[in-house]
Design a protein around this motif. Structure first.
Motif, PDB file in Angstrom:
ATOM      1  N   GLU A  39      31.110 -33.454 104.462  1.00 41.04           N
ATOM      2  CA  GLU A  39      31.247 -33.028 103.074  1.00 41.04           C
ATOM      3  C   GLU A  39      31.348 -34.237 102.151  1.00 41.04           C
ATOM      4  O   GLU A  39      30.708 -34.275 101.092  1.00 41.04           O
ATOM      5  N   ILE A  40      32.137 -35.226 102.526  1.00 40.97           N
ATOM      6  CA  ILE A  40      32.304 -36.435 101.704  1.00 40.97           C
ATOM      7  C   ILE A  40      30.969 -37.173 101.571  1.00 40.97           C
ATOM      8  O   ILE A  40      30.584 -37.591 100.474  1.00 40.97           O
ATOM      9  N   ILE A  41      30.255 -37.309 102.679  1.00 39.81           N
ATOM     10  CA  ILE A  41      28.967 -37.999 102.661  1.00 39.81           C
ATOM     11  C   ILE A  41      27.982 -37.246 101.762  1.00 39.81           C
ATOM     12  O   ILE A  41      27.296 -37.837 100.920  1.00 39.81           O
ATOM     13  N   PHE A  42      27.909 -35.931 101.918  1.00 33.04           N
ATOM     14  CA  PHE A  42      26.986 -35.134 101.116  1.00 33.04           C
ATOM     15  C   PHE A  42      27.338 -35.189  99.632  1.00 33.04           C
ATOM     16  O   PHE A  42      26.456 -35.336  98.782  1.00 33.04           O
ATOM     17  N   GLU A  43      28.606 -35.088  99.307  1.00 31.35           N
ATOM     18  CA  GLU A  43      29.015 -35.129  97.901  1.00 31.35           C
ATOM     19  C   GLU A  43      28.736 -36.489  97.279  1.00 31.35           C
ATOM     20  O   GLU A  43      28.339 -36.571  96.108  1.00 31.35           O
ATOM     21  N   ASN A  44      28.930 -37.559  98.024  1.00 30.99           N
ATOM     22  CA  ASN A  44      28.583 -38.898  97.526  1.00 30.99           C
ATOM     23  C   ASN A  44      27.084 -39.004  97.269  1.00 30.99           C
ATOM     24  O   ASN A  44      26.647 -39.534  96.244  1.00 30.99           O
ATOM     25  N   PHE A  45      26.303 -38.482  98.233  1.00 30.46           N
ATOM     26  CA  PHE A  45      24.848 -38.482  98.057  1.00 30.46           C
ATOM     27  C   PHE A  45      24.460 -37.656  96.828  1.00 30.46           C
ATOM     28  O   PHE A  45      23.633 -38.077  96.023  1.00 30.46           O
ATOM     29  N   LEU A  46      25.049 -36.502  96.702  1.00 30.78           N
ATOM     30  CA  LEU A  46      24.758 -35.620  95.577  1.00 30.78           C
ATOM     31  C   LEU A  46      25.103 -36.294  94.251  1.00 30.78           C
ATOM     32  O   LEU A  46      24.323 -36.256  93.291  1.00 30.78           O
ATOM     33  N   TRP A  47      26.263 -36.934  94.196  1.00 33.26           N
ATOM     34  CA  TRP A  47      26.675 -37.619  92.968  1.00 33.26           C
ATOM     35  C   TRP A  47      25.727 -38.764  92.635  1.00 33.26           C
ATOM     36  O   TRP A  47      25.340 -38.965  91.489  1.00 33.26           O
ATOM     37  N   LYS A  48      25.318 -39.514  93.633  1.00 39.47           N
ATOM     38  CA  LYS A  48      24.417 -40.654  93.387  1.00 39.47           C
ATOM     39  C   LYS A  48      23.003 -40.199  93.045  1.00 39.47           C
ATOM     40  O   LYS A  48      22.238 -40.971  92.473  1.00 39.47           O
ATOM     41  N   SER A  49      22.660 -38.971  93.367  1.00 36.11           N
ATOM     42  CA  SER A  49      21.320 -38.478  93.052  1.00 36.11           C
ATOM     43  C   SER A  49      21.090 -38.412  91.545  1.00 36.11           C
ATOM     44  O   SER A  49      19.941 -38.389  91.095  1.00 36.11           O
ATOM     45  N   ARG A  50      22.137 -38.417  90.761  1.00 31.20           N
ATOM     46  CA  ARG A  50      21.989 -38.421  89.309  1.00 31.20           C
ATOM     47  C   ARG A  50      21.262 -39.681  88.850  1.00 31.20           C
ATOM     48  O   ARG A  50      20.676 -39.723  87.762  1.00 31.20           O
ATOM     49  N   LEU A  51      21.263 -40.716  89.691  1.00 31.49           N
ATOM     50  CA  LEU A  51      20.584 -41.960  89.344  1.00 31.49           C
ATOM     51  C   LEU A  51      19.062 -41.773  89.260  1.00 31.49           C
ATOM     52  O   LEU A  51      18.365 -42.625  88.712  1.00 31.49           O
ATOM     53  N   LEU A  52      18.564 -40.667  89.788  1.00 26.42           N
ATOM     54  CA  LEU A  52      17.137 -40.357  89.637  1.00 26.42           C
ATOM     55  C   LEU A  52      16.755 -40.236  88.168  1.00 26.42           C
ATOM     56  O   LEU A  52      15.597 -40.442  87.792  1.00 26.42           O
ATOM     57  N   VAL A  53      17.715 -39.925  87.334  1.00 25.41           N
ATOM     58  CA  VAL A  53      17.478 -39.822  85.895  1.00 25.41           C
ATOM     59  C   VAL A  53      16.989 -41.164  85.338  1.00 25.41           C
ATOM     60  O   VAL A  53      16.270 -41.200  84.340  1.00 25.41           O
ATOM     61  N   LEU A  54      17.336 -42.257  86.004  1.00 26.99           N
ATOM     62  CA  LEU A  54      16.880 -43.576  85.554  1.00 26.99           C
ATOM     63  C   LEU A  54      15.358 -43.660  85.513  1.00 26.99           C
ATOM     64  O   LEU A  54      14.794 -44.375  84.681  1.00 26.99           O
ATOM     65  N   ILE A  55      14.694 -42.925  86.392  1.00 21.22           N
ATOM     66  CA  ILE A  55      13.225 -42.903  86.374  1.00 21.22           C
ATOM     67  C   ILE A  55      12.745 -42.351  85.031  1.00 21.22           C
ATOM     68  O   ILE A  55      11.878 -42.938  84.378  1.00 21.22           O
TER      69      ILE A  55
END
Length: 175
Positions: free
Chosen positions: A5-21
């Motif tokens: 759960e911790i790994i997935f939530e960290n991944f999910l939170w960091k996925s917001r960085l896709l907005v940088l594209i």
């Protein structure tokens, strides 16, 4: 299970960085539109110098200036869109927060704020586009004048409503 759960939530939170594209590509598109706007204005001048034909210059310059306004407004739209996405999904822009001279239009607090700012620019782009089309429209029937008038009234109403909302916001902040 908790580790997953911790790994997935960290991944999910960091996925917001896709907005940088979207942020970077919108800024790049904005730069291209600004350059195209400059070219729109310079091209008739180059043609005048090249051909010496002032009549072509006269006919082309007004259309070119109006086209460049459209390009500049859309480029501005993309900058505000980039800034808004960055502030909403990545981080506050510290220099903008500190700069006392900066325009409040560049600071975005929430998604609704971004939509309102972009909506006002869209109204301006449509107004300029309408003006450009009206310059070259050939009025042949009386109904053409009626539709042109309805278009003008629609634009005036949209501008009034967007301005009225701005005035209501100001009044609300003072109370």
């Amino acid at each position: 299970m908790r580790l997953l759960e911790i790994i997935f939530e960290n991944f999910l939170w960091k996925s917001r960085l896709l907005v940088l594209i979207a942020v970077v590509m919108s800024l790049f598109a904005s730069l291209l539109l600004f350059l195209a706007g400059v070219y729109e204005i310079i091209y008739p001048v180059i043609k005048l110098v090249d051909t010496g034909d002032y009549e072509i210059f006269q006919r082309k310059i007004l259309a070119s200036v109006i086209s460049s306004l459209d390009l500049f407004l859309i480029a501005t739209f993309l900058i505000i869109f980039s800034l808004g996405l960055y502030e909403l999904f990545i981080s506050k822009i510290d220099p903008a927060e500190r700069d006392q001279r900066s325009s409040r239009i560049l600071i975005v607090r929430n998604l609704e704020d971004l939509k309102m700012k972009l909506g006002k620019i869209v109204i301006m782009v449509l107004s300029v586009y309408f003006f450009k089309q009206a310059l070259f429209f050939n009025f042949t029937q009386s109904i053409d004048f009626l539709f042109f008038g309805l278009g003008l009234v629609s634009i005036a109403l949209a501008l009034y409503l967007s301005h009225r909302e701005h005035l209501e916001e100001k009044e609300h902040k003072h109370h």
